[in-house]
Structures are given as structure tokens and as C-alpha cells.
Design an enzyme around this catalytic site. Structure first.
Site, PDB file in Angstrom:
ATOM      1  N   ASP A 184      -7.845  17.026 -15.675  1.00 37.65           N
ATOM      2  CA  ASP A 184      -8.237  16.021 -16.247  1.00 37.65           C
ATOM      3  C   ASP A 184      -8.069  16.003 -17.673  1.00 37.65           C
ATOM      4  O   ASP A 184      -8.600  16.535 -18.778  1.00 37.65           O
ATOM      5  CB  ASP A 184      -9.533  16.055 -15.764  1.00 37.65           C
ATOM      6  N   ARG A 187       0.797  -1.365   0.028  1.00 32.91           N
ATOM      7  CA  ARG A 187       0.000   0.160  -0.200  1.00 32.91           C
ATOM      8  C   ARG A 187       0.962   1.403  -0.168  1.00 32.91           C
ATOM      9  O   ARG A 187       0.238   2.433  -0.470  1.00 32.91           O
ATOM     10  CB  ARG A 187      -1.340   0.032   1.141  1.00 32.91           C
TER      11      ARG A 187
HETATM   12  C1  LIG Z   1     -13.165  12.465 -18.601  1.00 31.36           C
HETATM   13  C2  LIG Z   1     -12.659  10.952 -16.788  1.00 31.36           C
HETATM   14  N1  LIG Z   1     -12.523  11.455 -15.903  1.00 31.36           N
HETATM   15  C3  LIG Z   1     -12.754  10.638 -15.421  1.00 31.36           C
HETATM   16  C4  LIG Z   1     -13.404   9.622 -14.992  1.00 31.36           C
HETATM   17  C5  LIG Z   1     -12.972   8.753 -13.792  1.00 31.36           C
HETATM   18  O1  LIG Z   1     -11.900   7.428 -14.373  1.00 31.36           O
HETATM   19  P1  LIG Z   1     -12.455   6.048 -13.282  1.00 31.36           P
HETATM   20  O2  LIG Z   1     -13.540   5.494 -14.525  1.00 31.36           O
HETATM   21  O3  LIG Z   1     -11.261   5.049 -13.354  1.00 31.36           O
HETATM   22  O4  LIG Z   1     -12.331   5.810 -11.835  1.00 31.36           O
HETATM   23  C6  LIG Z   1     -13.226   9.080 -16.479  1.00 31.36           C
HETATM   24  C7  LIG Z   1     -14.626   7.613 -16.059  1.00 31.36           C
HETATM   25  O5  LIG Z   1     -15.461   7.772 -17.205  1.00 31.36           O
HETATM   26  C8  LIG Z   1     -14.052   9.712 -17.442  1.00 31.36           C
HETATM   27  O6  LIG Z   1     -14.566   9.675 -18.656  1.00 31.36           O
END
Ligand SMILES: Cc1ncc(COP(=O)(O)O)c(C=O)c1O
Length: 396
Positions: free
Chosen positions: A180, A55
Site C-alpha cells: 500500500d 462496468r
Molecule cells: C494507508 C491507507 N490505505 C488505504 C486506505 C483506504 O482507502 P479508501 O478510503 O480510498 O478506501 C486508506 C484510507 O484512509 C489509507 O489511509
């Protein structure tokens, strides 16, 4: 070393007499054996490089983190058990009671719910801003703002934010910026080089690329990631060694796969743009896309995601969705197989009409993750699904 070479060759390899394994082994162990109390003491005070507990750290995980840092052009990367584990660990580490997070209102649904419903329980303030507001980033930063968080391209509309401008405004104001980068992948877009402090990605998507791993990654400076790494130990959202191995293997072909995703998606977007059943196509590589100029400035490929708004709204979207045969009806994105999802039933499920409007999502939208198949098969499938008689819609 070149970026592609790094993706293939980096990694922890145990030395034995005379030779080493070519690929990174899976250290499928929860714990590590020490020789003596003195060695444990030296590990704890930092004078012995070792592993204590998976972990905390594990060689297979460290190996994939090194690849990801090279790929993102970052000092360091951390992997997590999902994209949401990465986002939530970052937000819970960086924000304290009384701080404000400014977030684009057009954002992945899970991130929206985390910021809208969970963070306020810890007295973190949040303010959602429209894309228009985010295009003047100096004006969205307030006295309590600690972090500005956004996506580009945005799920599912593929709208793009001027990353350089947001990064510069945050830096001038002494505020952190986080993006993101899941939809673009680091092959198409390099947020750290554009000035962003923290790049997050769902590794479930393009990075792994085979729809068989759930994972997340954060990349940034050592100073920023050090407290997040400590919080990861406590919140417990680290990745396991087995998926870390699969992720490292997927990364070896990432530039090849993303090149093919880009080419296939552009061809599909161009086909859909000329189709009578289509109200509008959203793809940053099309000149008709509202953010085409921004995308050209900051992306070196436009990605594998295409969103299409159908004439006839929800009924038309349900009908076309049910008729697909090659493209699979499934959530997620970024894998070899092309997938189709309806945003109102997946990423934006449960949002009110007002929240949908703010996210730019309509009830007639189909989101396509264009895979690695022969593009003519994908176009033929969409053509029959959109057609009026179920055989061929290329003329209709
Ligand atoms: C743009 C975006 N960010 C974050 C996520 C979250 O990722 P995870 O499903 O791996 O937790 C997603 C999931 O579809 C996503 O499309």
C-alpha cells in the site's frame, strides 16, 4: 516521454474533423451503442477494439489508467471506486481457500479488518507479523504463504519497511508481494522499480489531491492484473467516469503538490520536535526517526504526513485537536487542506489495547496531513493549539 509530460498529455481524445479536445472528455455513459450484431461479435472475440459497458471499461477510465501506469512504472493500472475496493478485489482474486496471506500488523485499519475478519470466512489463512519480523522477510514466508502485504510508510507511525528486501525475499520464495503506497505516492517512492509485484494506492489521497474523490488503484504486470481486471467486472468496484476525470486532472499537478507537501511537512516536523508539549514526533525525514536510513535509501521525498505523540496522552491530544483553527479536524489525507485526526478515533478505531500496541499507536497521538498552505500559518496554528494559555505555545 518524461513522467511529468505523461501525466499531463496522456489520455483518450476523440478525433473530429480537424481538431481534438485538449483535455479528456467525461464519457458519462453506462453503455455503448454498436452498429451491428457482427460488431458486437467482433468485440467479444477481441478483433474489434470497442467499449460495451462502463462496468467493464470506459474511455475516461482507460485514459486515467494509462497515466497511472506511466506514473507507477507499471505495465498496467486499474482504477477502483475506493482504495478498499482496490485492496479487496486484489486479495479476493489472488487468494484461495487454504492460502496464507502474511500481513504487517501495523497496517491501515480497514485493511486489518478485511484480512482479520472477512478473509477467514473464505478459509484464507492470515498471519500478522511485527515490523521486526518483517525486517527478516525470508523468515516470515511459510509453506502456505501466497502473498506478503504491507505498507511503507505505515499509517500512522510512518515506520518504513525495507521494500527491496521484502520484494527480493518474496521473489526468491515464489511468493507475491503487495504494498500500500498511499502515504508516499509514486512521486516519493516507486515500489515496482524496487521489485514489488503489486502497488496499491488510495487515489482518494495524494493522487487526486483535492479531497473530493474516492478512488483506488492497483498497478503491476499484465499477467498479474488480468485476473484482477476480470474480478473487478464481477465484484463491481470500478470507478465512475466523473471521478476518473477529476483524478486525471489532479494527476497533472501531482509532482508539484507532493514537492510542497514534502517541504511543509518537514518544517512542521522540525517545529514539533522542538516543542515542550511533545513526547515524540514521527516523520521519516527526521534523523530521530527509527527508519530514517531506510527512508533515505528508498524514498526521494519523505511525504506530507506527520504524526505526533503528546505528553499527557489522550487528554492532551483531545485538547490540542479541539483548539486547531487552520488545520481541519477531519479523517483522510493528501489534499490541499491540512487535516488532523486522532488515530484512536479513526484509522485505528475499535482496536484493543493489544492491537494498538502492535500497530505502534498510542492514545496521545495526533496524525497530521500537512497540506499546501503557507507553512508559517500551520506552525502558528499548532503553536497556539499546543500552548498552555490558548494564545501562543511557542515558548511552552
Ligand atoms: C494507508 C491507507 N490505505 C488505504 C486506505 C483506504 O482507502 P479508501 O478510503 O480510498 O478506501 C486508506 C484510507 O484512509 C489509507 O489511509
Amino acid at each position: 516521454m518524461g513522467a511529468h509530460t505523461n501525466l499531463i498529455h496522456r489520455g483518450e481524445r476523440p478525433r473530429s474533423s480537424g481538431s481534438v479536445p485538449l483535455t479528456t472528455p467525461i464519457y458519462e455513459t453506462a453503455t455503448f451503442v454498436f452498429n451491428s450484431a457482427k460488431d458486437v461479435e467482433r468485440y467479444q472475440d477481441g478483433s474489434l477494439q470497442a467499449f460495451l459497458y462502463s462496468r467493464y471499461e470506459n474511455p475516461t477510465i482507460v485514459a486515467v489508467e494509462e497515466k497511472l501506469a506511466a506514473l507507477d512504472g507499471a505495465e498496467q493500472s486499474l482504477v477502483f471506486s475506493s482504495g478498499m475496493a482496490a485492496t479487496s478485489t486484489a486479495l479476493f482474486t489472488l487468494l484461495s481457500a487454504g492460502d496464507e496471506v502474511v500481513c504487517a500488523s501495523a497496517i491501515y485499519g480497514g485493511t486489518f479488518h478485511l484480512i482479520e475478519h472477512l478473509l477467514p470466512r473464505f478459509s484464507v489463512e492470515r498471519r500478522f507479523v511485527s515490523l521486526e519480523e518483517l525486517s527478516e522477510p525470508d523468515a516470515v514466508i511459510g509453506p502456505k504463504t501466497k502473498l506478503v502485504w504491507f505498507e511503507s510508510p505505515i499509517n500512522p507511525t510512518l515506520r518504513c519497511v525495507d521494500i527491496r528486501r521484502v520484494a527480493a525475499a518474496c521473489r526468491n520464495a515464489g511468493v507475491l508481494s503487495g504494498i500500500d503506497n498511499t502515504f508516499a505516492s509514486p512521486v516519493n517512492q516507486q515500489p515496482i522499480a524496487l521489485g514489488i509485484d503489486l502497488a496499491m494506492q488510495s487515489a482518494t489521497k495524494y493522487l487526486n489531491g483535492h479531497s473530493d474523490v474516492t478512488g483506488g488503484v492497483l498497478s503491476g504486470s499484465h499477467a498479474l492484473l488480468d485476473p484482477i481486471s476480470k474480478a473487478r467486472r464481477l465484484l463491481g468496484g470500478v470507478m465512475d467516469p466523473q471521478p476518473a476525470y477529476a483524478l486525471g486532472r489532479g494527476l497533472k499537478t501531482l509532482p508539484l503538490r507532493v514537492g510542497r507537501h514534502n517541504a511543509n511537512a518537514l518544517a512542521v516536523a522540525q517545529f514539533l520536535e522542538g516543542h515542550d508539549a511533545v513526547e515524540r514526533v514521527f516523520y521519516p525525514g527526521l534523523a530521530s526517526h527509527p527508519d530514517h536510513d531506510i527512508a533515505k535509501r528508498q524514498m526521494c521525498g519523505f511525504g506530507g504526513m506527520v504524526c505526533v505523540d503528546l505528553k499527557g496522552g489522550q487528554a492532551a491530544a483531545y485538547r490540542a485537536f479541539d483548539r486547531l483553527t487552520v488545520i481541519q479536524r477531519a479523517a483522510s489525507l493528501g489534499g490541499a487542506e491540512s487535516l488532523c485526526s486522532l488515530p484512536i478515533l479513526t484509522s485505528q478505531y475499535g482496536l484493543t489495547d493489544d492491537e494498538l500496541r502492535k500497530a505502534g499507536v498510542s492514545r496521545g497521538m495526533m496524525r497530521l496531513s500537512i497540506g499546501l498552505e503557507d507553512v508559517e500559518d500551520l506552525i502558528a496554528d499548532l503553536s497556539q493549539a499546543l500552548g498552555s494559555d490558548g494564545s501562543d505555545g511557542s515558548d511552552g
